[in-house]
Write an enzyme that holds these catalytic residues in place. Structure first.
Site, PDB file in Angstrom:
ATOM      1  N   GLU A  59       0.871  -1.173   0.000  1.00 23.66           N
ATOM      2  CA  GLU A  59       0.000   0.000   0.000  1.00 23.66           C
ATOM      3  C   GLU A  59       0.906   1.220   0.000  1.00 23.66           C
ATOM      4  OE1 GLU A  59      -2.695  -0.032   3.272  1.00 23.66           O
ATOM      5  OE2 GLU A  59      -3.230  -2.147   3.013  1.00 23.66           O
ATOM      6  N   HIS A 132       9.736  -1.765  -9.035  1.00 23.33           N
ATOM      7  CA  HIS A 132       8.401  -1.236  -9.332  1.00 23.33           C
ATOM      8  C   HIS A 132       7.310  -1.905  -8.497  1.00 23.33           C
ATOM      9  CE1 HIS A 132       8.209  -4.634 -12.346  1.00 23.33           C
ATOM     10  NE2 HIS A 132       6.957  -4.674 -11.915  1.00 23.33           N
ATOM     11  N   ASP A 162      15.727  -1.882 -11.763  1.00 21.86           N
ATOM     12  CA  ASP A 162      14.431  -2.392 -11.295  1.00 21.86           C
ATOM     13  C   ASP A 162      14.589  -3.539 -10.301  1.00 21.86           C
ATOM     14  OD1 ASP A 162      11.719  -2.344 -10.978  1.00 21.86           O
ATOM     15  OD2 ASP A 162      11.266  -3.496 -12.781  1.00 21.86           O
ATOM     16  N   ASN A 236       3.490 -11.520 -11.522  1.00 23.02           N
ATOM     17  CA  ASN A 236       4.699 -12.340 -11.506  1.00 23.02           C
ATOM     18  C   ASN A 236       5.951 -11.505 -11.252  1.00 23.02           C
ATOM     19  OD1 ASN A 236       3.191 -14.560 -13.590  1.00 23.02           O
ATOM     20  ND2 ASN A 236       4.645 -15.372 -12.114  1.00 23.02           N
ATOM     21  N   SER A 237       5.838 -10.189 -11.379  1.00 17.65           N
ATOM     22  CA  SER A 237       7.005  -9.324 -11.208  1.00 17.65           C
ATOM     23  C   SER A 237       7.687  -9.592  -9.877  1.00 17.65           C
ATOM     24  CB  SER A 237       6.592  -7.851 -11.271  1.00 17.65           C
ATOM     25  OG  SER A 237       6.194  -7.499 -12.569  1.00 17.65           O
ATOM     26  N   THR A 253      10.594  -9.949 -14.609  1.00 20.42           N
ATOM     27  CA  THR A 253      10.470  -8.494 -14.541  1.00 20.42           C
ATOM     28  C   THR A 253       9.461  -7.909 -15.509  1.00 20.42           C
ATOM     29  OG1 THR A 253      12.747  -8.273 -13.763  1.00 20.42           O
ATOM     30  CG2 THR A 253      11.771  -6.330 -14.782  1.00 20.42           C
ATOM     31  N   ILE A 255       7.118  -8.354 -19.540  1.00 21.53           N
ATOM     32  CA  ILE A 255       6.646  -9.156 -20.666  1.00 21.53           C
ATOM     33  C   ILE A 255       6.420  -8.239 -21.853  1.00 21.53           C
ATOM     34  CG2 ILE A 255       5.566 -10.968 -19.291  1.00 21.53           C
ATOM     35  CD1 ILE A 255       2.864  -9.607 -19.753  1.00 21.53           C
ATOM     36  N   LEU A 256       6.526  -8.795 -23.037  1.00 24.44           N
ATOM     37  CA  LEU A 256       6.124  -8.096 -24.249  1.00 24.44           C
ATOM     38  C   LEU A 256       4.680  -8.483 -24.505  1.00 24.44           C
ATOM     39  CD1 LEU A 256       7.019  -6.279 -26.587  1.00 24.44           C
ATOM     40  CD2 LEU A 256       7.649  -8.342 -27.851  1.00 24.44           C
ATOM     41  N   ALA A 257       3.779  -7.524 -24.314  1.00 24.16           N
ATOM     42  CA  ALA A 257       2.348  -7.851 -24.355  1.00 24.16           C
ATOM     43  C   ALA A 257       1.587  -6.744 -25.071  1.00 24.16           C
ATOM     44  CB  ALA A 257       1.808  -8.032 -22.942  1.00 24.16           C
ATOM     45  N   ILE A 294      32.711   6.386 -20.665  1.00 24.27           N
ATOM     46  CA  ILE A 294      32.722   6.420 -22.126  1.00 24.27           C
ATOM     47  C   ILE A 294      31.305   6.574 -22.645  1.00 24.27           C
ATOM     48  CG2 ILE A 294      34.794   4.970 -22.322  1.00 24.27           C
ATOM     49  CD1 ILE A 294      32.926   2.633 -23.060  1.00 24.27           C
ATOM     50  N   MET A 295      31.209   7.040 -23.879  1.00 24.41           N
ATOM     51  CA  MET A 295      29.951   7.011 -24.616  1.00 24.41           C
ATOM     52  C   MET A 295      30.189   6.167 -25.858  1.00 24.41           C
ATOM     53  SD  MET A 295      28.549  10.930 -24.200  1.00 24.41           S
ATOM     54  CE  MET A 295      26.917  10.494 -24.825  1.00 24.41           C
TER      55      MET A 295
END
Length: 475
Positions: A59, A132, A162, A236-237, A253, A255-257, A294-295
């Site tokens: 909560e 999260h 995360d 499920n996270s 962590t 899903i592609l949904a 570095i980049m």
């Protein structure tokens, strides 16, 4: 019709034979043999593992942006306005809850959420989950597989990866999971996902490792995901992804949904990454990342050809920050990083994710390609002056971006933006340079933070985007 009748007759005849005394004896013998050798089952492994997977209920409250009413209507929605009195259809609208006069840019909204977690230290009650799941939580309840319930508190959180670590209060008779070496995973290895989808309680699904080292998903800032087709759903996270030995190989962590449901594409944070991050949380209460300084970008065939590099995979270095670990080790723009501590590096994202789990002071070796020659450099990761910060630590209204100083007091660079985050919703994009805020110049993160410490109701960011200068407004 005759053919159908014959086929059915043949089936009836075979059934009659199957029910004869002779066949019954054979069936009993076969059944006994099957019982003796046992059918393959995940049950014995799950009996040991499931006590270490928990359900988490939280909560809390979070700040949500409220609409700003046109100025010529604001006079009708003050505290004394008849539109905001008991019985009015507008009483509970955002305009009567602080948004009518512009408010303070946001409103506290209570929430309840659920997720999963995994016990990694039984004696101390440490449970790893996703950030999260417990972010902005004021109350955390943990329920074990045997029904026992405990209060828990946050030990450390890391929004960039995360991952969060919570601690069960007054732990008794807990079961911890064993962590596997996720670097040893191979595509095709069997996986089992355990969690609390939709609040149903502990649920088990199975699949295989579909891919390794997934990145570029804009889910988190440090992405090096295990992809699996084991069904992972909401709730499920933070749950466990285990191998057939019952060892933790990842924390489920995302899903592609596209339509909100499971389509067999789920992602888990590797256990080695989890181990490195949680050990820092135990020691420091946070993650203290070392940085190369570095980049860069991904090395592909087109870039390799243009730069005359004899490699197809790796991390291409486009810029080296002054006084950084990389600069001190002699790394140069144009180098291609091909390995980290002797293990191949497939992309810049993979390099960033792996280095991002290492604490300040870590000693590493990098394999490089420079002008066709393979060389190795050794260095110690340090806290860079270009260190990135999460935008939520600067101002809650621009949560979901990572920022760093551009250097030479030339502004603040937006290095990444999470999809659908508040930062994305106001229009911030990767590569933007913040050079001003609320008509005040911004040279670095410290100046931006100072301007926003007053929590203005309206935020106007002056952005340099390529050759253009634009303003982004948040109210």
């Amino acid at each position: 019709m005759k053919k159908t009748t014959l086929a059915m007759s043949a089936l009836a005849l075979s059934l009659g034979l199957a029910l004869s005394p002779l066949s019954a004896t054979a069936a009993e013998t076969s059944s006994s043999a099957m019982t003796a050798q046992q059918m393959p089952s995940l049950a014995p492994m799950l009996e040991k593992v499931m006590p270490s997977v928990v359900s988490i209920n939280v909560e809390g409250s979070t700040t949500v942006n409220t609409p700003r009413m046109p100025r010529n209507f604001q006079q009708f929605f003050g505290d004394d306005s008849p539109f905001c009195q008991d019985g009015s259809p507008f009483q509970n609208s955002p305009f009567c809850q602080g948004g009518g006069n512009g408010g303070n840019g946001g409103q506290q909204q209570k929430f309840m959420a659920l997720g999963s977690g995994v016990i990694i230290d039984a004696a101390k009650g440490y449970v790893v989950t996703n950030n999260h799941v417990v972010d902005n939580a004021s109350v955390i309840k943990v329920q074990l597989s045997d029904g026992r319930k405990f209060d828990a508190k946050v030990v450390g959180k890391d929004p960039r990866s995360d991952i969060a670590l919570i601690q069960i209060q007054n732990p008794k008779n807990l079961t911890a999971i064993k962590l596997a070496d996720s670097d040893a995973l191979r595509v095709g290895d069997y996986t089992v996902a355990i969690g609390n989808p939709f609040g149903l309680g502990e649920t088990v699904t199975s699949g295989i490792v579909s891919a390794l080292g997934r990145s570029g998903l804009n889910v988190e800032n440090y992405e090096n995901f295990i992809q699996t087709d084991a069904a992972i759903n909401r709730g499920n996270s933070g749950g466990a992804l285990v191998n057939l030995n019952g060892e933790l190989i990842g924390i489920n962590t995302a899903i592609l949904a596209p339509d909100g449901g499971n389509i067999g594409i789920g992602f888990a944070i590797p256990s080695n990454m989890v181990k490195n991050l949680t050990s820092q949380m135990v020691e420091y209460g946070q993650v203290k990342r070392g940085e190369l300084g570095i980049m860069g970008t991904e090395l592909n065939s087109e870039l390799a050809k243009a730069m005359k590099v004899d490699a197809q995979r790796g991390a291409f270095v486009s810029q080296v920050m002054p006084n950084s670990s990389a600069a001190k080790a002699g790394i140069k723009a144009g180098d291609v990083i091909t390995s980290l501590n002797g293990k191949p590096i497939s992309s810049f994202a993979a390099l960033r994710a792996q280095v991002g789990t290492m604490p300040v002071g870590s000693k590493i070796s990098l394999g490089l390609l420079r002008e066709g020659k393979a060389i190795t450099v050794n260095l110690e990761l340090q806290q860079s002056s270009q260190s990135q910060v999460d935008s939520s630590t600067i101002f809650s209204g621009i949560e979901g971006a990572e920022m760093s100083n551009k250097g030479q007091d030339k502004g603040v660079v937006v290095s990444s933006v999470k999809a659908n985050s508040p930062a994305a919703q106001i229009g911030l994009k990767k590569g933007d340079v913040i050079i001003g805020a609320n008509q005040q110049p911004v040279k670095n993160i410290a100046e931006l933070r100072k301007i926003l410490d007053s929590k203005p109701s309206v935020l106007a960011l002056n952005i340099q985007r390529g050759d253009s200068s634009i303003y982004l407004l948040m109210q």
